[in-house]
Structure formats: structure tokens, C-alpha cells
Scaffold this active site. Structure first.
Site, short mmCIF file in Angstrom:
data_model
loop_
_atom_site.label_atom_id
_atom_site.label_comp_id
_atom_site.label_asym_id
_atom_site.label_seq_id
_atom_site.Cartn_x
_atom_site.Cartn_y
_atom_site.Cartn_z
N ALA A 75 82.21 32.18 -7.03
CA ALA A 75 82.20 33.54 -8.16
C ALA A 75 81.22 34.41 -7.88
O ALA A 75 80.11 34.66 -8.55
CB ALA A 75 82.04 32.66 -9.35
N PRO A 130 77.23 33.33 5.71
CA PRO A 130 76.37 33.98 6.26
C PRO A 130 76.13 33.73 7.85
O PRO A 130 76.97 32.99 8.38
CB PRO A 130 75.15 33.27 5.49
CG PRO A 130 75.53 32.03 4.87
CD PRO A 130 77.12 32.12 4.75
N SER A 154 87.11 35.40 1.87
CA SER A 154 85.90 35.50 2.51
C SER A 154 86.07 36.11 4.04
O SER A 154 87.32 35.94 4.52
CB SER A 154 85.00 34.22 3.01
OG SER A 154 84.91 33.59 1.85
N PHE A 167 88.30 44.21 1.12
CA PHE A 167 87.76 45.56 1.56
C PHE A 167 86.96 46.51 0.56
O PHE A 167 86.44 47.31 0.73
CB PHE A 167 88.86 46.75 2.14
CG PHE A 167 89.68 46.13 3.42
CD1 PHE A 167 88.79 46.04 4.40
CD2 PHE A 167 90.91 45.37 3.33
CE1 PHE A 167 89.42 45.64 5.77
CE2 PHE A 167 91.67 45.01 4.50
CZ PHE A 167 90.71 45.14 5.57
N CYS A 178 77.18 42.29 4.30
CA CYS A 178 78.25 42.45 5.49
C CYS A 178 77.98 43.01 6.76
O CYS A 178 78.56 42.44 7.70
CB CYS A 178 79.62 42.76 4.76
SG CYS A 178 80.04 42.00 3.35
N GLN A 225 75.77 44.01 9.12
CA GLN A 225 75.13 43.35 10.13
C GLN A 225 75.92 41.88 10.48
O GLN A 225 76.10 41.55 11.77
CB GLN A 225 73.79 43.03 9.85
CG GLN A 225 72.96 42.49 10.81
CD GLN A 225 71.45 42.36 10.82
OE1 GLN A 225 71.02 43.53 10.06
NE2 GLN A 225 70.64 41.48 10.64
N1 LIG Z 1 79.92 41.64 -0.83
C1 LIG Z 1 80.84 42.39 -0.44
O1 LIG Z 1 80.73 43.57 -0.91
C2 LIG Z 1 82.13 41.79 0.34
C3 LIG Z 1 83.14 42.67 0.66
C4 LIG Z 1 84.13 41.99 1.54
C5 LIG Z 1 84.02 40.72 1.74
N2 LIG Z 1 83.03 40.13 1.53
C6 LIG Z 1 83.06 38.61 2.02
O2 LIG Z 1 83.35 37.57 0.94
C7 LIG Z 1 82.60 36.57 1.06
C8 LIG Z 1 81.82 36.19 -0.12
O3 LIG Z 1 80.74 37.22 -0.29
P1 LIG Z 1 80.06 37.52 -1.65
O4 LIG Z 1 79.12 38.67 -1.52
O5 LIG Z 1 80.99 37.34 -2.82
O6 LIG Z 1 79.20 36.29 -1.38
P2 LIG Z 1 78.17 35.53 -2.84
O7 LIG Z 1 77.10 34.68 -1.95
O8 LIG Z 1 77.87 36.58 -3.81
O9 LIG Z 1 79.36 34.70 -3.33
C9 LIG Z 1 79.60 33.32 -2.81
C10 LIG Z 1 79.76 32.27 -3.87
O10 LIG Z 1 80.31 31.07 -3.26
C11 LIG Z 1 79.62 29.90 -3.97
N3 LIG Z 1 80.05 28.54 -3.04
C12 LIG Z 1 79.54 28.37 -1.97
N4 LIG Z 1 80.09 27.16 -1.56
C13 LIG Z 1 80.67 26.75 -2.39
C14 LIG Z 1 81.56 25.63 -2.75
N5 LIG Z 1 81.70 24.68 -1.83
N6 LIG Z 1 82.23 25.50 -3.96
C15 LIG Z 1 82.15 26.56 -4.86
N7 LIG Z 1 81.36 27.52 -4.76
C16 LIG Z 1 80.86 27.68 -3.65
C17 LIG Z 1 78.37 30.32 -4.11
O11 LIG Z 1 77.50 29.63 -4.89
C18 LIG Z 1 78.23 31.91 -4.33
O12 LIG Z 1 77.91 32.01 -5.80
C19 LIG Z 1 81.78 36.66 2.46
O13 LIG Z 1 82.57 36.16 3.44
C20 LIG Z 1 81.81 38.18 2.54
O14 LIG Z 1 81.46 38.38 3.91
C21 LIG Z 1 81.99 40.52 0.81
#
Ligand SMILES: NC(=O)c1ccc[n+]([C@@H]2O[C@H](COP(=O)([O-])OP(=O)(O)OC[C@H]3O[C@@H](n4cnc5c(N)ncnc54)[C@H](O)[C@@H]3O)[C@@H](O)[C@H]2O)c1
Length: 458
Positions: free
Chosen positions: A12, A92, A130, A161, A275, A277
Site C-alpha cells: 500500500a 529496492p 512493482s 508509469f 525509481c 537510479q
Molecule cells: N514510487 C513511484 O513513483 C513508482 C512508480 C512506478 C513504479 N514503482 C515501483 O513500484 C514498486 C513499489 O514502489 P512504491 O514507491 O509504492 O514503494 P513503497 O515502499 O512506497 O511501498 C511498498 C509497500 O509494500 C509493503 N510490503 C513489502 N513487503 C510486503 C509483503 N510481503 N506483504 C505486504 N506488504 C508488503 C511495504 O510495507 C510498503 O508499504 C517498486 O517496485 C517501484 O519501483 C514506483
């Protein structure tokens, strides 16, 4: 209420929360549950104070929450009832062992796969949301489909995206949605079920279908290309500073060429965010592991240039302030990695502040949304950094101001008032080329921008 399908999202965060809120808004016939192992995050999603600052997100959550959008910590129950599971956990950069510093750390990812298997009583569609290394779906399939329950799982890739700060607009009207699957009858059937979700509001021509490997790789490549444009223009900014060319004019002149285009050509202190880097280093690692050293080196240079640009910014501060900032108050305006978000992950402000503190500057940080994260990021520096909500107070008594996030409100500050409250000579280092430099110079500031000749009174 009888829902047509039950969707679960594991994770979430910045991706899982907004994407699922939008799916719930647009698909009232689907039940959408978002689960996370972090109880504080889930409690915040269920409160009036949602855990992410994103323009427009509040309204979307409020509209759907309790109707067909639910946030919960019960991951196992969520898995049991779901037909389609999106996985949006964090991936990460690995900090240990083989590939440390480059490869993606897939431990959260793999735990999720095993948890899905342990709690499933029927086969399901698993969607990678992800960002993952190309061919991760293969590993996921192996874990899931090597089971003695006779269950079959289809693993799809549907990379996200959205950009933080404009997530709601991006989700509402995406340039495209990409859905990759195996090209088997089962894979194509699963693909059409995921297409059906987005087809509730995204025109069919904007839904791109591909094989699963192309979808996985496209996300890494999209981020690499975007970041490469920033590093390219930043490399030219250094040359502009030596030659009296103006990087804004150069960017405009080249951007009007329709083959190049205008976006992502703004010179700055550097790109940040969770993202760019991470994803480029992941791409570099994948290329290295296939023996493609020249390709790996090419993309790694994008990250190296970004690091250099941040160091260069600090060197400019140092050299223009008579080669010492020890004991000088420097007000850092903006800590988020970009405007309209409270996210500070990989923000250039982190390295800039750390380097200034290394030079014994008295740094005061202000930001309209990111101060809680800034405090956490700089916790180890203790009292050496001050945090201040009020931007005018932050500037009081300062020798210099450094603009590190392009918050719109900084454009409208009363700089005459700020100048009066500062030490003289007063410096502004505009790391985002946000302000009206000539006006500030006329007012009495010494102004240093990225890729422009300095404007100084001495
Ligand atoms: N932030 C962005 O702008 C963006 C854009 C596109 C893609 N992404 C990709 O999306 C993915 C998530 O990014 P984010 O920014 O949302 O990360 P985030 O760290 O904000 O959220 C990830 C969540 O997953 C939860 N989590 C981890 N392991 C878990 C498990 N086993 N069960 C339940 N929950 C679990 C964590 O507690 C965390 O709240 C990454 O791979 C990232 O590269 C991010």
C-alpha cells in the site's frame, strides 16, 4: 454486494495506494482490497490523514473507500478471496552480497510469492506492478506453479508509469497502459481479464499488449531514457556555465525539434526519486550479467553524471562563498525530490545537505510537505541541521539560500523582505532554475543558477 471480481493489491505504498484507488473509482463492480504488512500505513489509509501527499488522491480515496475499496493488514485473508492479485511491494537496490549496489533486492517479492501460494485454494492471476528485472515472472511462475495442490497461476507484468506529484492525472488519463503475458491460451485469457479492468476508463488504443518479458523490460527502459535526458541536459549545463551559453535557451532551441521534444530537458541539481537510479542500476546489472559490458557502462554513466551534478552544485556554493561555508547559515528551500510530493527518496537534497554539513555549514531545511521525511533522512546528523516550517524564518540570518525543490510557492516569496533579513553579501543558488534571476540580482542578491552565467555584485 456481489462484486464481479475480487482484486487484491499487496503493498500500500506510492504505487499500490493510488493505482488501486483509481481502479476502485473506475470499476465499482470490482472489490479492491489493498493490504500491507505495515499497520501504521494501513491505519493511515483508513483515516482522514492518508499516508501519501498526492494532489487529488484524497477525493478518489474518499469516494471509493468503504464502497469497493478496502485497506487491511490481513494479507492471508486478502489472498484467499482474490481472483487477481497485483503485487506492488518495494524492490529496492540490493545492499548486500552478489550484485550489492546495483541488482534489485527481490526478498519482499519472493516472500509475497510464497505467501500467495500458501494461502491459495484456487489458481489466480498474479500481476507484477512493482518494477522488476526482466525475466522475474519466470522465477515467480516457478515458485507458484511448483505446488502439490494442482493449482495454476498466470504471472503477468503490468508496470506502473505514474509519476509522483501527478499520479492522479497520470492514472486518470495514462499515455498508455502496458500489459504483458505469456502468449499461451491461458496467458492470453489472463491478459484479457486485466485488459478488462483498465478498459473501464482507458481507451483500447492506449492499452498496449505484449509478451511478458517486453513489458518487464519496458519499464526499466522507460526510466532509463527519462533519466538519460536529464543527465544529458545537465552535462550541457556544465558546459554552458563555462561558455556563457544559457542552458534554458539551448534546451528550448533543441526541444522545439519535434524529433527531440520539449519534455525532461530542464537542467537542475539532478534527478531523484525512488525509481530512476534504482532502475538504471538494475538495468546495468542485468546487462553485466549477460556480458554486455558496453551497454552496462553506457547506462551507468547516466547515474554517475547525476552524482557529479549534485557534487558540482555544492562546489559552486563553496567556491562562490569565498571557499568556506564553515559556520555560515544556509537555508535549503525544498527537500522533496520534486514538487507536489512529500517523498524524499534519493532526493538530491540529501547529498547536498550532507556535503554542506561536511563543510561545517549551519544548514536549515524547510519544505511544505517533506519535513517529516527530511528529519528521518538526516537523523544521524543530530542537531547540526535545523528544520523550520516557516520559510521566512529559515532564511533569517542566512548567508545563502539553496533552492532544491521546484515548489511553486517559492516563486512568490517576498524576496525583498528575505534579503533584508539575511547576511550580506546574500547568495541564492537556484538548483531548479525556478526563480527570476535578473529580478533577484537587481534586488541585491548574488545569483547562481544551473547552466547560466553567475550574476554577482563583486
Ligand atoms: N514510487 C513511484 O513513483 C513508482 C512508480 C512506478 C513504479 N514503482 C515501483 O513500484 C514498486 C513499489 O514502489 P512504491 O514507491 O509504492 O514503494 P513503497 O515502499 O512506497 O511501498 C511498498 C509497500 O509494500 C509493503 N510490503 C513489502 N513487503 C510486503 C509483503 N510481503 N506483504 C505486504 N506488504 C508488503 C511495504 O510495507 C510498503 O508499504 C517498486 O517496485 C517501484 O519501483 C514506483
Amino acid at each position: 454486494m456481489n462484486f464481479k471480481k475480487k482484486i487484491l493489491c499487496i503493498g500500500a505504498g506510492y504505487v499500490g495506494g493510488p493505482t488501486m484507488a483509481m481502479i476502485a473509482r473506475k470499476c465499482p463492480d470490482y472489490k479492491v482490497t489493498v493490504v500491507d504488512i505495515n499497520p501504521a500505513r494501513i491505519a493511515a489509509w483508513n483515516s482522514a490523514d492518508i499516508p501519501i501527499y498526492e494532489p487529488g488522491l484524497d477525493e478518489v480515496v474518499q469516494e471509493a473507500r468503504g464502497r469497493n475499496l478496502f485497506f487491511s493488514t490481513d494479507v492471508d485473508a486478502g489472498i484467499r478471496e482474490a481472483d487477481i492479485i497485483f503485487v506492488a511491494v518495494n524492490t529496492p537496490t540490493k545492499t548486500f552480497g552478489e550484485g550489492a549496489g546495483k541488482a534489485a533486492d527481490l526478498q519482499y517479492w519472493e516472500k509475497t510469492a510464497r505467501q500467495i501460494l500458501a494461502n491459495s485454494e484456487k489458481g489466480k492471476i498474479i500481476v507484477e506492478k512493482s518494477t522488476l528485472p526482466v525475466r522475474t515472472a519466470e522465477a515467480m511462475e516457478r515458485i507458484l506453479n511448483t505446488n502439490d495442490k494442482g493449482l495454476h497461476f498466470e504471472v503477468l507484468s503490468n508496470p506502473e508509469f505514474l509519476a509522483e506529484g501527478t499520479a492522479i492525472a497520470d492514472l486518470e488519463a495514462p499515455d498508455r497502459v502496458l500489459i504483458g503475458s505469456r502468449e499461451t491460451p491461458e496467458g492470453l485469457q489472463a491478459r484479457s481479464e486485466v485488459v478488462d479492468i483498465y478498459a473501464h476508463w482507458v481507451p483500447k488504443k492506449s492499452i498496449i499488449e505484449s509478451n511478458v518479458w517486453s513489458a518487464e523490460l519496458s519499464k526499466l527502459v522507460a526510466n532509463a531514457f527519462l533519466a538519460q535526458r536529464v543527465s544529458s541536459i545537465n552535462s550541457i549545463s556544465a558546459l554552458c556555465e563555462k561558455t556563457e551559453a544559457d542552458v534554458g535557451e539551448v534546451a528550448y532551441a533543441i526541444g522545439t525539434d519535434s524529433r527531440i521534444g520539449t519534455k525532461f530537458l530542464k537542467a537542475s541539481v539532478g534527478f531523484g526519486g525512488s525509481c530512476f537510479q534504482k532502475d538504471i542500476l538494475n538495468l546495468v546489472y542485468i546487462c553485466q550479467s549477460y556480458g554486455l559490458t558496453a551497454v552496462a557502462d553506457y547506462w551507468e554513466s547516466v547515474v554517475k553524471l547525476n552524482d557529479w551534478q549534485q557534487q558540482r552544485f555544492v562546489q559552486t556554493i563553496l567556491s562562490s562563498m569565498f571557499n568556506t561555508v564553515a559556520g555560515k547559515r544556509i537555508a535549503v528551500l525544498g527537500f522533496a525530490f520534486k514538487a507536489d510530493t512529500g517523498d524524499t527518496r534519493e532526493s538530491p537534497a540529501i547529498s547536498v545537505v550532507r556535503n554542506l554539513v561536511g563543510e561545517r555549514a549551519a544548514v536549515v531545511v524547510t519544505d511544505p510537505k517533506a519535513l517529516p521525511h527530511a528529519k528521518a533522512d538526516l537523523k544521524d546528523l543530530g542537531d547540526t541541521v535545523e528544520f523550520e516550517d516557516d520559510v521566512y524564518k529559515a532564511c533569517e540570518g542566512a548567508h545563502a539560500i539553496a533552492i532544491l525543490t521546484e515548489w511553486k510557492q517559492y516563486k512568490d516569496l517576498d524576496f525583498a523582505r528575505i534579503l533584508k533579513s539575511m547576511q550580506s553579501p546574500a547568495f541564492i543558488f537556484d538548483g531548479r532554475n525556478l526563480l527570476d534571476h535578473q529580478a533577484l540580482y537587481k534586488m541585491g542578491f548574488n545569483v547562481f543558477a544551473i547552466g547560466k552565467s553567475p550574476l554577482r555584485h563583486f
